[in-house]
Design an enzyme around this catalytic site. Structure first.
Site, mmCIF file in Angstrom:
data_model
loop_
_atom_site.group_PDB
_atom_site.id
_atom_site.type_symbol
_atom_site.label_atom_id
_atom_site.label_comp_id
_atom_site.label_asym_id
_atom_site.label_seq_id
_atom_site.Cartn_x
_atom_site.Cartn_y
_atom_site.Cartn_z
ATOM 1 N N PHE A 1 -4.623 3.090 14.827
ATOM 2 C CA PHE A 1 -4.911 4.100 13.815
ATOM 3 C C PHE A 1 -6.117 3.639 13.009
ATOM 4 O O PHE A 1 -6.364 2.444 12.883
ATOM 5 C CB PHE A 1 -3.704 4.307 12.892
ATOM 6 C CG PHE A 1 -2.764 5.362 13.392
ATOM 7 C CD1 PHE A 1 -2.017 5.145 14.540
ATOM 8 C CD2 PHE A 1 -2.631 6.578 12.729
ATOM 9 C CE1 PHE A 1 -1.155 6.123 15.024
ATOM 10 C CE2 PHE A 1 -1.781 7.567 13.201
ATOM 11 C CZ PHE A 1 -1.037 7.333 14.347
ATOM 12 N N ASN B 1 0.844 -1.198 0.000
ATOM 13 C CA ASN B 1 0.000 0.000 0.000
ATOM 14 C C ASN B 1 0.878 1.247 0.000
ATOM 15 O O ASN B 1 2.104 1.152 -0.001
ATOM 16 C CB ASN B 1 -0.955 -0.033 1.198
ATOM 17 C CG ASN B 1 -0.191 -0.180 2.500
ATOM 18 O OD1 ASN B 1 0.624 0.658 2.848
ATOM 19 N ND2 ASN B 1 -0.435 -1.288 3.209
ATOM 20 N N LYS C 1 -13.743 0.580 15.745
ATOM 21 C CA LYS C 1 -12.412 -0.068 15.829
ATOM 22 C C LYS C 1 -11.890 -0.030 17.261
ATOM 23 O O LYS C 1 -11.311 -1.003 17.744
ATOM 24 C CB LYS C 1 -11.415 0.624 14.892
ATOM 25 C CG LYS C 1 -11.521 0.092 13.472
ATOM 26 C CD LYS C 1 -10.653 0.802 12.471
ATOM 27 C CE LYS C 1 -11.226 0.501 11.087
ATOM 28 N NZ LYS C 1 -10.651 1.236 10.006
ATOM 29 N N LYS D 1 9.062 -17.191 -10.362
ATOM 30 C CA LYS D 1 8.332 -16.060 -10.956
ATOM 31 C C LYS D 1 7.121 -16.605 -11.727
ATOM 32 O O LYS D 1 7.254 -17.531 -12.547
ATOM 33 C CB LYS D 1 9.266 -15.309 -11.907
ATOM 34 C CG LYS D 1 8.643 -14.058 -12.448
ATOM 35 C CD LYS D 1 9.545 -13.366 -13.447
ATOM 36 C CE LYS D 1 8.746 -12.308 -14.177
ATOM 37 N NZ LYS D 1 9.237 -12.033 -15.497
ATOM 38 N N ASP E 1 -4.764 -6.525 4.939
ATOM 39 C CA ASP E 1 -5.838 -7.344 5.497
ATOM 40 C C ASP E 1 -5.867 -8.724 4.845
ATOM 41 O O ASP E 1 -6.458 -9.648 5.374
ATOM 42 C CB ASP E 1 -7.184 -6.641 5.281
ATOM 43 C CG ASP E 1 -7.284 -5.375 6.119
ATOM 44 O OD1 ASP E 1 -6.809 -5.397 7.261
ATOM 45 O OD2 ASP E 1 -7.824 -4.360 5.609
ATOM 46 N N LYS F 1 -11.211 -3.557 18.972
ATOM 47 C CA LYS F 1 -9.799 -3.913 19.152
ATOM 48 C C LYS F 1 -9.306 -3.578 20.561
ATOM 49 O O LYS F 1 -8.109 -3.681 20.831
ATOM 50 C CB LYS F 1 -8.961 -3.250 18.068
ATOM 51 C CG LYS F 1 -9.454 -3.595 16.648
ATOM 52 C CD LYS F 1 -8.505 -3.168 15.556
ATOM 53 C CE LYS F 1 -9.137 -3.365 14.172
ATOM 54 N NZ LYS F 1 -8.175 -3.267 13.078
#
Ligand code: CTP
Length: 404
Positions: A322, A209, A336, A288, A278, A340
């Protein structure tokens, strides 16, 4: 606040050198031992006698003017300083510090010093915005140099713009808060995660990301400055690593999980700023992958939620997560936090300009079990990190300390 502190005040050659006198006087009044070093150019604007009188110490200008044969002045000064403040700092002084030059008393002392350095720039707005100055400031910031930004107002050159030396009171406040910050997390063990994870598909390809690691790095750096013992678990990042922290490099979410859970019991504060994947590939090819057909379907499986795992195993730790959102920030952040079992959630709307991945700024809202705790304006990630850690330190102190 500054009693017992030894501060070197470096005054360089800009018109704002005269404000160096007020700054020197305020530092002495606040209890600091002040040793002034002036560049030759600074002496064109203000006399050394003024600074000698205000600091009650001899002023150093010439590296070779060794008055005490038992010491080498620039090394002696550097070794005994708790902080070096350069105010005003000209573009030239900034360039010399960035380039590691040592051709006068101030620059040699700066190279010999291991203490923190605070720079208060002052110059014409076009000089301040010149790419060379900008890149020197960035380089110094990446090395941990602190800044008190110039103010906006009437400049001596006639412009009304940014470049005016910060007011001496504001520089003293910054110095004060830096010294008091040094104790706020003293002795606390802090673990920070940063960057994005990499989920391998084959030896040359991976899923990842946009995380740069900047927010987590800024938190790690700020925690060090507040006296904490900091461990940084870093995934894929593009920013320069902060100094003074133990760094553990990981690639995948699974590696991050192992690195974090293995150290969790010893930690007092855990801040999960990393952007963890995730999903991971179910089959990681050892070779490959060759193209084959018009479409390719990847089979992905859920990764373990590290923060949730930490929330379930929490005993004495202060746990901060976060939440990167693009809508209904409060709703998702609170969800969250509860799911959590976090003590705080730092939420940002990553669709807003100036917030989220990659940039140097962020706009965050911090939520606790009872809802919104602090809504911060757009700030540098460094300042966001400072405020977040202040908040964490306050909450821990208010609850009677870790583990109580
Ligand atoms: N996180 C984690 N492990 C994961 C996924 C996320 O520890 N496998 C942590 C992140 O480090 C962050 C927090 O969970 O501190 C929230 O991450 P975010 O991506 O915003 O949320 P998700 O839990 O992935 O939820 P959703 O996909 O529903 O937004």
């Amino acid at each position: 606040m500054l009693t017992g502190k030894t501060i070197i005040l470096g005054i360089t050659g800009g018109i704002a050198a005269y404000k160096g006198a007020a700054l020197c006087s305020k530092l002495v009044q606040a209890g600091a031992r002040v040793h002034v070093i002036m560049t030759d150019s600074a002496t064109k604007f203000i006399t050394p006698l003024t600074l000698q009188t205000l600091s009650r110490n001899p002023v150093h200008i010439d590296t070779f003017d060794e008055r005490d044969p038992s010491v080498v002045s620039h090394i002696h000064l550097a070794d005994h300083a708790d902080l070096i403040v350069i105010a005003p700092a000209t573009a030239n002084a900034i360039a010399k510090l960035a380039g590691g030059h040592a051709d006068d008393m101030l620059s040699t002392t700066l190279l010999a010093a291991t203490c923190p350095v605070l720079v208060a720039p002052a110059m014409n707005v076009h000089m301040y915005e010149h790419p060379a100055v900008v890149s020197n400031l960035e380089l110094l910031a990446s090395r941990g140099v602190m800044f008190v930004e110039p103010g906006t107002g009437q400049l001596a050159c006639g412009y009304v713009a940014k470049g005016r030396l910060a007011e001496p009171e504001d520089i003293v406040t910054a110095i004060d808060s830096w010294f008091s910050r040094g104790n706020k997390l003293k002795g606390k063990r802090v673990l920070v995660t940063a960057g994005g994870t990499m989920e391998r598909l084959d030896p040359v390809r991976f899923l990842t990301n946009d995380s740069s690691g900047k927010m987590g790095f800024a938190i790690a750096e700020a925690a060090v400055l507040m006296g904490a013992d900091v461990t940084l678990v870093a995934g894929r990042t593009t920013a320069a690593l902060p100094a003074g922290v133990k760094v553990i490099r990981v690639e995948s979410a699974q590696e991050m999980l192992e690195a974090v859970t293995g150290r969790y019991d010893d930690m007092d504060i855990v801040i999960k700023a990393a952007a963890v994947a995730d999903y991971r590939a179910v089959h990681v090819s050892g070779q490959k992958l060759k193209k084959n057909g018009e479409k390719l379907t990847l089979e992905l499986a859920r990764t373990v939620d590290i923060l949730e795992t930490l929330g379930q195993r929490k005993h004495h730790q202060f746990l901060v997560g976060f939440a990167a959102e693009t809508e209904q920030v409060e709703h998702y952040a609170m969800d969250k936090l509860r799911r959590k079992n976090c003590d705080l959630i730092v939420a940002n709307d990553v669709s807003m300009e100036g917030a989220g991945f990659n940039g140097d700024t962020n706009i965050v809202q911090v939520f606790g079990p009872d809802g919104l705790v602090e809504s911060m304006p757009m700030l540098t990630k460094r300042e966001t990190a400072n405020r977040l850690l202040e908040l964490i330190a306050q909450r821990i102190a208010a609850s009677g300390g870790i583990g109580e």
